[in-house]
Design a protein around this motif. Structure first.
Motif, PDB file in Angstrom:
ATOM      1  N   THR A 131       0.804  -1.227   0.000  1.00 34.24           N
ATOM      2  CA  THR A 131       0.000   0.000   0.000  1.00 34.24           C
ATOM      3  C   THR A 131       0.836   1.276   0.000  1.00 34.24           C
ATOM      4  O   THR A 131       0.538   2.202  -0.757  1.00 34.24           O
ATOM      5  N   GLU A 245     -11.922   8.626  15.939  1.00 33.20           N
ATOM      6  CA  GLU A 245     -11.796   8.630  14.483  1.00 33.20           C
ATOM      7  C   GLU A 245     -10.406   8.986  13.981  1.00 33.20           C
ATOM      8  O   GLU A 245     -10.146   8.916  12.787  1.00 33.20           O
ATOM      9  N   THR A 247      -7.677   7.565  14.192  1.00 27.72           N
ATOM     10  CA  THR A 247      -6.756   6.459  13.864  1.00 27.72           C
ATOM     11  C   THR A 247      -6.139   6.572  12.480  1.00 27.72           C
ATOM     12  O   THR A 247      -4.920   6.499  12.342  1.00 27.72           O
ATOM     13  N   SER A 248      -6.992   6.720  11.465  1.00 28.36           N
ATOM     14  CA  SER A 248      -6.454   6.626  10.114  1.00 28.36           C
ATOM     15  C   SER A 248      -5.539   7.819   9.824  1.00 28.36           C
ATOM     16  O   SER A 248      -4.511   7.672   9.164  1.00 28.36           O
ATOM     17  N   ARG A 249      -5.896   8.993  10.374  1.00 27.85           N
ATOM     18  CA  ARG A 249      -5.046  10.154  10.176  1.00 27.85           C
ATOM     19  C   ARG A 249      -3.693   9.963  10.863  1.00 27.85           C
ATOM     20  O   ARG A 249      -2.647  10.292  10.317  1.00 27.85           O
ATOM     21  N   ASP A 251      -2.252   7.114  11.434  1.00 27.86           N
ATOM     22  CA  ASP A 251      -1.462   6.139  10.694  1.00 27.86           C
ATOM     23  C   ASP A 251      -0.804   6.793   9.482  1.00 27.86           C
ATOM     24  O   ASP A 251       0.359   6.534   9.186  1.00 27.86           O
ATOM     25  N   THR A 252      -1.569   7.654   8.799  1.00 26.61           N
ATOM     26  CA  THR A 252      -0.998   8.339   7.639  1.00 26.61           C
ATOM     27  C   THR A 252       0.183   9.198   8.068  1.00 26.61           C
ATOM     28  O   THR A 252       1.266   9.130   7.465  1.00 26.61           O
TER      29      THR A 252
ATOM     30  N   GLU B 245     -13.775  -0.016  12.809  1.00 21.95           N
ATOM     31  CA  GLU B 245     -12.765   0.590  11.947  1.00 21.95           C
ATOM     32  C   GLU B 245     -13.209   0.737  10.496  1.00 21.95           C
ATOM     33  O   GLU B 245     -12.491   1.334   9.696  1.00 21.95           O
ATOM     34  N   SER B 246     -14.351   0.152  10.151  1.00 17.18           N
ATOM     35  CA  SER B 246     -14.695   0.147   8.720  1.00 17.18           C
ATOM     36  C   SER B 246     -15.219   1.490   8.238  1.00 17.18           C
ATOM     37  O   SER B 246     -15.489   1.646   7.046  1.00 17.18           O
ATOM     38  N   SER B 248     -13.937   4.443   7.505  1.00  9.89           N
ATOM     39  CA  SER B 248     -13.290   5.169   6.421  1.00  9.89           C
ATOM     40  C   SER B 248     -13.429   4.398   5.112  1.00  9.89           C
ATOM     41  O   SER B 248     -13.629   4.988   4.055  1.00  9.89           O
ATOM     42  N   ARG B 249     -13.379   3.058   5.200  1.00 12.71           N
ATOM     43  CA  ARG B 249     -13.559   2.263   3.997  1.00 12.71           C
ATOM     44  C   ARG B 249     -14.963   2.431   3.435  1.00 12.71           C
ATOM     45  O   ARG B 249     -15.153   2.562   2.226  1.00 12.71           O
ATOM     46  N   THR B 252     -15.235   5.751   1.673  1.00 17.38           N
ATOM     47  CA  THR B 252     -14.594   5.715   0.355  1.00 17.38           C
ATOM     48  C   THR B 252     -15.501   5.003  -0.640  1.00 17.38           C
ATOM     49  O   THR B 252     -15.763   5.513  -1.736  1.00 17.38           O
TER      50      THR B 252
END
Lengths: 504, 504
Positions: A131, A245, A247-249, A251-252, B245-246, B248-249, B252
């Protein structure tokens, strides 16, 4: 037309505001413009290697795709671009040699090689471990096609390859120089700030929850956005939601930050950015408890205001101390200081112990004794309550108990009767007891509901105590981070205060 | 070298497995290769407009950037590419005219215009509302630069612009044709599958939590990954984590799905994809309760196994019925059927009522009465318990009560004494009571702990009941979705069974 004008005006205003609130964005845009302008000077190249002007677009293209907001992102994209280009160049050389060898089948070889490269790169980039390099695969296939096309047209594959590689390198060089030396924007700094913000948000949310619960805040109609976990205007909800929320930010940002060289306050090589994520994860583990606390406010079944009042001091204390710990940790993290000597959790643990003690002593308020098989307990509870009411001046400590004590089977009117039934019951057979119970079970949903009401306060308190228990996690992971990242010791001038405060 | 070989072999194996487990990925890669191969045929163009071969790279570039896994993503990228290119073309025409007008200042105008375009596009794309169009801005600035460079070199801006636009359109056309007509991969389908999977995951997690709690599963050492909310091997934890966790997916996929034309089972225009997100959000709102239930298992303070045993039938029932409802809804969603007539929640509500009733009748097991100001309650509770023990054959129903009843101040040894103290206490002044209480408060943290243990079961039960309450949300949002999306009625042949089952 007027609408369009209005819309445009609003948009301009909003865009202007965005720039004022975060000047980094304006600076980034200016840097991008500058890098592009510098590279575009190649168009007017008049020196040797006249090809440079013709193919200057490849330098521009590189700037457009590599230039990113933060330095880490620029590096990772640059790395991807470099690696992808290199692989593509090597393969292009091989296949171009092959296509020249096969003579009249040249075109077939080129088309088949493009198909193969397209297939492999699109397939491999779908693998989860690939990824971060998704962009590299795209660059690879793009460069491969460019080189094959250009080589095929001019029949000078090697020259075409070298010119383009040099231009791509020039573009990437301009990107790095502009991005690093003019007001650098670091992803690590942003990650640090995000984690600090999470601490503050959670503290606000916790206080809001506890105070809201004690003020018996009730939602007239719970916003359906909360029920379906979408962004809403509720500040209390939004604060913990943003913690959950993020988390994803995070991780990026982590992915970018680990690519950044030591800089500013993060002077070490191999700076432990991962530990920031761990701290934030431990914080999130606490945030789920705040979420559950908020669930108690959202719930249909609510404890009576009077019962809440009994535990209000203790609950408020735990909430306030918990928020204080979070804020303290947040500001320590912000200033990159180690924890002061002494147990930062001492006060919040004391507050939790007091709450637990109070619950222990008054847990009869948390259950509805009206339906216990031993009916006269009610009597005693009533008396105890009446006494307390006099002491504390409340109308009723537990609406529950007062409302439901009128059941004739279970609550005899006089104390003397109570002790009598006690003896009677002690000799009654199990069958009799269950008979008694059954006789008063019919159609009393309302009472079951009352019992749930009383227990809901117990749930709130337990969740709050569990929240406090989870704080230890945060402290542990914070200490690990502060060791690994070599935070400075607590400010000397503040040690006396700190010592006094923690009683160390 | 041997290591490298081993590593390579592992990688190839893993990549092979990926293809076997999800053939869509292989198909996508082959489609991508095919589209590239088709477009690359332009390199050998020998007909009129000889420029086509020279600039064929623009068609290839378009395929590389526009071709995406799902149809929706391809459409949105194509749209971005189209809009960005169009805007760039218009602006390029304007500025090229201007640059030709100003004569010898031409180069300055070009560089300044590139700076301006770079600045504006990088700034605007940072605005939150512009996130889906981020790629469009990139295309815009890229196309603008290409046109300016090409036009400047050949001095024929208009021809350069038209050739490139035509090639870009050709590339996009090939993308759409290949992507839609050869084994299309729909984002909507993936979104649908993801929501169905979330239902199943949550059902598994719920059952796991309740059964684990009743089996008194305890973590010897809680994996620190759970404490810091990172992915872990624990299946119970992973199931609800993936539901949470889903988000953000899902977002999208939603962004892609709304761009897709009606297809397959989703035959309506304006298909309500947003409602899928709402259903999933409502499900997530429940998942947070399962998370809190799991928190009870993770907690240090644990109810005694004996107490859990008392409520085990009811707890297990609620868990099983709740999971059944989730699975039922999940399979209805999978088959796109409306709910059967009758209340799908009837059974789980009954189970929850039974649990609530049991709690109501046995709530003395959930509190630690040892410290109540009315000491002789213990006595009675003991007797009641002893009786129950005989009935049920347990050693002890509440470890708590048995262990702590030995306090000499609070529990007189004989029933007759108990009734005596009752009368004594009733006349004692408040001051005396508090004195008594104080005298037994010192150093009994252990007892407070016992009280917390007892209450923790109450917390688990309350959370479970709150979970059941939140199910209504899911059912409501599911019904809204099934109306909007025009799901088919429940299968006729199954109605009798369904009716029988729900007692309608």
């Amino acid at each position: 037309f007027k609408n369009a004008c209005k819309y445009l005006q609003d948009f301009v205003e909003e865009v202007w505001k965005m720039g004022r609130s975060d000047p980094r964005k304006v600076i980034f845009a200016m840097k991008m413009g500058l890098a592009l302008a510098i590279v575009s000077l190649l168009i007017f190249w008049k020196g040797p290697y006249e090809n440079v002007a013709q193919y200057s677009i490849w330098a521009i293209l590189t700037v457009i795709v590599v230039f990113e907001f933060s330095i880490g992102a620029t590096f990772i994209k640059g790395f991807n671009r470099g690696l992808g280009t290199l692989c593509a160049a090597i393969l292009a050389v091989c296949f171009s040699e092959l296509s020249l060898l096969v003579g009249k089948w040249e075109e077939v070889v080129i088309v088949i090689s493009i198909f193969l490269m397209g297939f492999c790169s699109s397939y491999l980039k779908l693998h989860p471990t690939m990824t971060p390099y998704e962009y590299g695969f795209r660059v690879f296939i793009l460069t491969y096609c460019i080189l094959m096309v250009a080589g095929n047209r001019t029949r000078e594959y090697k020259e075409a390859i070298i010119t383009r590689l040099a231009l791509i390198a020039a573009g990437a060089g301009v990107c790095f120089l502009v991005n690093i030396f003019i007001y650098p924007i670091w992803a690590g700094e942003a990650l640090h700030g995000l984690v600090v913000k999470n601490f503050k948000d959670l503290a606000t949310s916790l206080e809001g929850c506890v105070n809201g619960y004690l003020k018996c805040v009730e939602y007239e109609r719970i916003p359906s956005k909360i029920l379906t976990y979408q962004a809403s205007d509720d500040p209390l909800y939004n604060s913990y939601r943003s913690v959950v929320e993020s988390t994803s930010r995070e991780d990026t940002l982590l992915g970018f930050a680990i690519w950044e060289p030591p800089h500013g306050r993060y002077r070490r090589f191999n700076y432990p950015w991962k530990s920031y994520i761990t701290v934030s994860g431990a914080l999130r583990h606490c945030a789920f408890m705040v979420m559950a606390l908020h669930g108690c406010i959202l719930s249909e079944i609510q404890a009576s205001p009077e019962t809440r009042q009994v535990f209000s001091t203790e609950l408020r204390n735990v909430g306030a101390e918990g928020a204080k710990v979070l804020r303290e940790l947040g500001s320590k993290l912000e200033k990159m200081e180690k924890l002061s000597p002494g147990d930062i959790l001492k006060e919040v643990h004391e507050a939790a112990d007091q709450l637990q003690e109070k619950i222990d002593r008054r847990s009869y308020l948390l259950v509805n004794s009206a339906r216990w098989e031993i009916g006269r307990l009610n009597k005693e509870l009533k008396e105890l309550e009446d006494k307390e009411n006099k002491q504390l001046g409340f109308k009723s400590l537990s609406g529950t108990l007062l409302d439901l004590r009128s059941d004739p089977v279970l609550t005899p009117p006089l104390p003397i009767d109570a002790s009598k039934t006690m003896f009677t019951k002690q000799v009654s057979s199990p069958a009799q007891i269950s008979l008694n119970v059954d006789s008063c079970l019919k159609g009393d949903e309302c009472r079951t509901y009352e019992s749930a009401r009383a227990l809901s306060l117990a749930t709130f308190a337990s969740l709050l105590i569990e929240f406090v228990a989870r704080l230890q996690n945060i402290v542990d992971s914070f200490e690990e981070l502060s060791e690994k990242a070599d935070f400075k010791g607590p400010n000397i001038s503040r040690i006396p205060t700190a010592k006094k405060r923690f009683g160390a």
